[in-house]
Write a protein that holds these residues in place. Structure first.
Motif: not given
Ligand code: MSP
Length: 484
Positions: A26, A84, A86, A312, A315
């Motif tokens: 992240v 996530l 990415i 979000d 993260r």
């Protein structure tokens, strides 16, 4: 156009992704997105480290061949990073044939210039960590880093002349290779001791890249793994390599800085290549105050978290809750507090109030910029460029709170049409900029705000009060309050 090459470590596939590996990834993603936002050409690399005795043993334990085993685990990483959000540009696997071929070419280069020689290795080896441990480092026959028992191995081996590069490596670290400085100091004091040549092959390990000068050996897993940072660029082919090398930053956990800041630069020097520009050492997460481990049963699954809270907020929490280089504690309670206290209270409410009123009012294209400088953009930028991500987020929050206060103080619902329109103009433009600035951290939230403002995706060049060219339309809440 300037470029930015950022990497994560490549992860061992004997384990599925956890909060630690997710964290490194992240942080790298936030930086990659930040540099794209600045208009730079970014190459963001991640991947998996698949060779070595640890993976071999894990495969055996499952009754699989190493290849079957790694092929089954890699998709878990790919899908975890997807959940996530990415945005890597390449996912490298050390079992990729082209990677293996390139590793062999690199070895031959060092072999040809005399930096690899034959000797005998006798010593202690930590199987789970894949590291050799010297007698002085070993603690009662246990690994100083993980505390697990060491094995004694004695075999013919090939060595890399690491010692030859000691002075140049020290020089490089003194010049600021390692962030933060405390970590650099730690390495420098370790470098005051003996720096022995590094055993770079194993005869007993079959699951690895064949060592070309002597095919009865395989390449030591760390030597193979570190090379991913250049093989992923196609080295020895020059196109991409010339464009992106040296890496701007290798992001690594504090436990593997030695490999990246000492061994890796020495390998590159031996091959006549430039060292990376920076190695960023990040701290570790504890879970509810304790070390995360399988035996404690407290391993946090990032995929589960993303399912529960969406990507979000997870993260955001990771890069907000602690500074990159310090350790920090993870708890769902703290995560909820961040969401409720910062994202919900400050951001979500503001979007809802401004967009609702703007949709009713219309005619908000221009006005007097009363919120000019509501975020100290220069400060934000320099915090980001110095990896001080948590403080950079603080700058955005301060800005969001200013807009909230401005909006309340103006009492737009009770003001004249001109004043109402001006207030909305300011709030909408501020939100448009906030959306740009939060996009590296929370890309979907940023998309949703853009959608409700009716504007396209912005970039750093769009920062500043301009004509508001949007079409506000209220949509779903950006965040909902979570129960404690
Ligand atoms: N395969 C090597 C890296 C080779 S890079 C050329 C490796 N892999 S790993 O899967 O064991 O670890 C990957 C990363 O996860 C490391 O940067 C490590 O510091 C990080 N973390 C593991 N546990 C962690 C926490 N509890 N908290 C934060 N990061 C942690 O090492």
């Amino acid at each position: 156009m300037s470029k930015f090459y950022v990497t994560t470590p490549i992860y061992y596939v004997n384990d599925k992704p956890h909060i630690g590996t997710a964290y490194t990834t992240v942080v790298a993603d936030v930086l990659a997105r930040w540099h794209r936002l600045k208009g730079e050409e970014v190459f963001f690399l991640t991947g998996t480290d698949e060779h070595g005795i640890k993976i071999y043993k894990a495969a055996m334990a499952k009754g699989k061949t190493p290849k079957e085993f790694v092929d089954a685990v890699v998709p878990e990483f790919v899908s975890a990073w997807k959940s996530l959000d990415i945005s890597y540009d390449k996912f490298i696997r050390t079992s990729d044939k082209d990677h293996e071929e390139r590793v062999k070419k690199f070895i031959m280069k060092l072999w040809d210039n005399g930096d690899i020689y034959k000797g005998v290795y006798t010593g202690l080896y930590c199987v789970p960590d894949e590291t050799f441990v010297s007698e002085s480092e070993a603690k009662d026959g246990k690994c100083p880093s993980c505390g697990r028992p060491l094995e004694t191995v004695s075999e013919e081996a090939y060595f890399f002349r690491l010692s030859k590069y000691k002075d140049r490596v020290i020089e490089l670290i003194k010049k600021g290779l390692v962030i933060p400085q405390e970590k650099a100091n730690e390495l420098l004091s370790r470098l005051q001791g003996d720096l022995k040549d590094l055993d770079v092959t194993r005869k007993s390990v079959k699951w690895g890249v064949e060592f070309p000068p002597d095919p009865s050996h395989t390449v030591y897993v760390w030597f193979d793994a570190l090379l991913n940072y250049i093989t992923a660029l196609g080295w020895p082919e020059q196109d991409k390599f010339n464009k992106f090398w040296p890496a701007d930053v290798h992001i690594v956990g504090k436990d593997i800085v030695w490999f990246h800041a000492v061994i890796w630069p020495a390998m590159l020097m031996a091959a006549g290549m430039e060292p990376p520009k920076a190695v960023l050492s990040h701290g570790w997460w504890t879970i509810d105050g304790r070390k995360m481990s399988k035996s404690l049963g407290n391993v946090v699954d990032p995929v589960e978290l993303a399912k529960k809270y969406s990507a979000d907020p997870v993260r955001y929490f990771m890069v907000r809750e602690k500074t990159v280089w310090d350790d920090g504690n993870f708890s769902e309670k703290a995560l909820k507090e961040r969401i409720n206290g910062e994202l919900m209270a400050d951001l979500s409410n503001l979007v809802a109030r401004v967009v609702t009123l703007a949709e009713k009012t219309g005619n908000l294209r221009s006005g007097e910029a009363e919120l000019e400088g509501f975020i100290d953009f220069g400060r934000f930028s320099s915090l980001m460029d110095n990896y001080n991500i948590s403080s950079a987020l603080e700058e955005i929050l301060i800005g969001i709170r200013k807009v909230n206060k401005y909006f309340n103080d103006k009492k737009p619902w009770a003001s004249t049409p001109e004043s109402l329109s001006n207030t909305l103009y300011n709030a909408l433009e501020a939100l448009r900029m906030i959306s740009i600035l939060i996009s590296p951290f929370m890309p979907s939230v940023s998309d949703e705000i853009d959608k409700q403002l009716g504007v396209g995706h912005g970039a750093i060049k769009d920062i500043g009060f301009k004509e508001f060219v949007g079409n506000p339309k209220r949509g779903k809440n950006i965040f909902d309050k979570l129960s404690e």
